[in-house]
Motif scaffolding. Structure first.
Motif, PDB file in Angstrom:
ATOM      1  N   ARG A  21       0.930   7.080  -7.902  1.00 10.34           N
ATOM      2  CA  ARG A  21       0.802   8.632  -8.377  1.00 10.34           C
ATOM      3  C   ARG A  21       1.911   9.636  -7.569  1.00 10.34           C
ATOM      4  O   ARG A  21       2.150  10.360  -8.398  1.00 10.34           O
ATOM      5  CB  ARG A  21      -0.850   9.016  -7.823  1.00 10.34           C
ATOM      6  CG  ARG A  21      -0.871  10.346  -8.464  1.00 10.34           C
ATOM      7  CD  ARG A  21      -2.324  10.686  -8.268  1.00 10.34           C
ATOM      8  NE  ARG A  21      -3.385  10.167  -9.204  1.00 10.34           N
ATOM      9  CZ  ARG A  21      -3.852  10.824 -10.263  1.00 10.34           C
ATOM     10  NH1 ARG A  21      -3.100  11.883 -10.621  1.00 10.34           N
ATOM     11  NH2 ARG A  21      -4.937  10.243 -10.909  1.00 10.34           N
ATOM     12  N   LEU A  72       6.663   7.748 -15.074  1.00  4.56           N
ATOM     13  CA  LEU A  72       7.475   7.768 -13.855  1.00  4.56           C
ATOM     14  C   LEU A  72       8.400   9.095 -13.765  1.00  4.56           C
ATOM     15  O   LEU A  72       9.100   9.478 -14.772  1.00  4.56           O
ATOM     16  CB  LEU A  72       8.335   6.379 -13.565  1.00  4.56           C
ATOM     17  CG  LEU A  72       7.651   5.427 -13.383  1.00  4.56           C
ATOM     18  CD1 LEU A  72       8.264   4.078 -13.341  1.00  4.56           C
ATOM     19  CD2 LEU A  72       6.697   5.500 -12.360  1.00  4.56           C
ATOM     20  N   GLU A  73       8.323   9.794 -12.765  1.00  9.97           N
ATOM     21  CA  GLU A  73       9.157  10.920 -12.743  1.00  9.97           C
ATOM     22  C   GLU A  73      10.625  10.983 -12.805  1.00  9.97           C
ATOM     23  O   GLU A  73      11.531  11.659 -13.518  1.00  9.97           O
ATOM     24  CB  GLU A  73       8.618  12.015 -11.533  1.00  9.97           C
ATOM     25  CG  GLU A  73       9.296  13.336 -11.359  1.00  9.97           C
ATOM     26  CD  GLU A  73       8.632  13.966 -10.178  1.00  9.97           C
ATOM     27  OE1 GLU A  73       8.101  15.065 -10.280  1.00  9.97           O
ATOM     28  OE2 GLU A  73       8.308  13.548  -9.017  1.00  9.97           O
ATOM     29  N   SER A  74      11.093   9.666 -11.805  1.00 11.29           N
ATOM     30  CA  SER A  74      12.426   9.588 -11.918  1.00 11.29           C
ATOM     31  C   SER A  74      13.149   9.117 -13.212  1.00 11.29           C
ATOM     32  O   SER A  74      14.478   9.668 -13.622  1.00 11.29           O
ATOM     33  CB  SER A  74      12.870   8.612 -10.573  1.00 11.29           C
ATOM     34  OG  SER A  74      12.295   7.288 -11.250  1.00 11.29           O
ATOM     35  N   GLY A  78      11.338   8.657 -16.522  1.00  7.71           N
ATOM     36  CA  GLY A  78      10.395   8.933 -17.695  1.00  7.71           C
ATOM     37  C   GLY A  78       9.825   7.696 -18.277  1.00  7.71           C
ATOM     38  O   GLY A  78       9.422   7.717 -19.254  1.00  7.71           O
ATOM     39  N   THR A 130       4.769   9.912  -9.924  1.00  9.57           N
ATOM     40  CA  THR A 130       4.741  10.084 -11.229  1.00  9.57           C
ATOM     41  C   THR A 130       4.641  11.694 -11.832  1.00  9.57           C
ATOM     42  O   THR A 130       4.497  12.589 -11.049  1.00  9.57           O
ATOM     43  CB  THR A 130       3.472   9.546 -11.999  1.00  9.57           C
ATOM     44  OG1 THR A 130       2.281  10.334 -11.316  1.00  9.57           O
ATOM     45  CG2 THR A 130       2.984   8.199 -11.475  1.00  9.57           C
ATOM     46  N   SER A 131       5.082  11.787 -13.153  1.00 12.04           N
ATOM     47  CA  SER A 131       5.067  13.132 -13.740  1.00 12.04           C
ATOM     48  C   SER A 131       3.896  13.298 -14.361  1.00 12.04           C
ATOM     49  O   SER A 131       3.711  14.436 -14.601  1.00 12.04           O
ATOM     50  CB  SER A 131       6.467  13.532 -14.489  1.00 12.04           C
ATOM     51  OG  SER A 131       6.390  12.404 -15.523  1.00 12.04           O
ATOM     52  N   ASP A 132       3.308  12.256 -14.817  1.00 13.03           N
ATOM     53  CA  ASP A 132       2.067  12.343 -15.468  1.00 13.03           C
ATOM     54  C   ASP A 132       1.196  11.081 -15.241  1.00 13.03           C
ATOM     55  O   ASP A 132       1.726  10.239 -15.404  1.00 13.03           O
ATOM     56  CB  ASP A 132       2.288  12.418 -16.977  1.00 13.03           C
ATOM     57  CG  ASP A 132       0.920  12.630 -17.682  1.00 13.03           C
ATOM     58  OD1 ASP A 132       0.412  13.307 -17.574  1.00 13.03           O
ATOM     59  OD2 ASP A 132       0.669  11.887 -19.057  1.00 13.03           O
ATOM     60  N   TRP A 133      -0.310  11.294 -15.072  1.00 14.61           N
ATOM     61  CA  TRP A 133      -1.077  10.268 -14.845  1.00 14.61           C
ATOM     62  C   TRP A 133      -2.320  10.432 -15.720  1.00 14.61           C
ATOM     63  O   TRP A 133      -3.179  11.166 -15.519  1.00 14.61           O
ATOM     64  CB  TRP A 133      -1.605  10.358 -13.443  1.00 14.61           C
ATOM     65  CG  TRP A 133      -2.486   9.142 -13.142  1.00 14.61           C
ATOM     66  CD1 TRP A 133      -3.973   8.861 -13.251  1.00 14.61           C
ATOM     67  CD2 TRP A 133      -1.935   7.814 -12.255  1.00 14.61           C
ATOM     68  NE1 TRP A 133      -4.324   7.830 -12.834  1.00 14.61           N
ATOM     69  CE2 TRP A 133      -3.233   6.973 -12.288  1.00 14.61           C
ATOM     70  CE3 TRP A 133      -0.897   7.433 -12.035  1.00 14.61           C
ATOM     71  CZ2 TRP A 133      -3.281   5.814 -11.596  1.00 14.61           C
ATOM     72  CZ3 TRP A 133      -0.658   6.169 -11.291  1.00 14.61           C
ATOM     73  CH2 TRP A 133      -2.065   5.127 -11.290  1.00 14.61           C
TER      74      TRP A 133
END
Length: 73
Positions: A51, A29-31, A33, A54-57
């Motif tokens: 999606r 999750l971007e917010s 981590g 997210t910062s990574d999928w």
């Protein structure tokens, strides 16, 4: 969270946060981590919602189609 954790290959000990099956998708999750793990079924079910957040999928569902090696005696 370290990059080493996010980059490692998922294994049989990694379990889906929704149902407990083997995880094949890792979501960061971007917010916050924070990391979520999903089986292929649940990853597809939440992908449209998660999606964008997210910062990574990291998707390893292609491994579901791999054939196990045949042991040589």
């Amino acid at each position: 969270m370290t990059t080493a954790v996010a980059d490692r290959t998922l294994n049989a000990a990694d379990r889906c946060d929704r149902c407990g099956a083997q995880a094949y998708v890792r979501v960061v999750l971007e917010s916050s981590g924070g990391e979520l793990l999903f089986c292929g079924h649940h990853a597809r079910a939440v992908e449209a919602t998660l999606r964008p957040l997210t910062s990574d999928w990291h998707d390893e569902t292609e491994r579901l189609n791999e054939k196990a090696p045949v042991p040589v005696d």
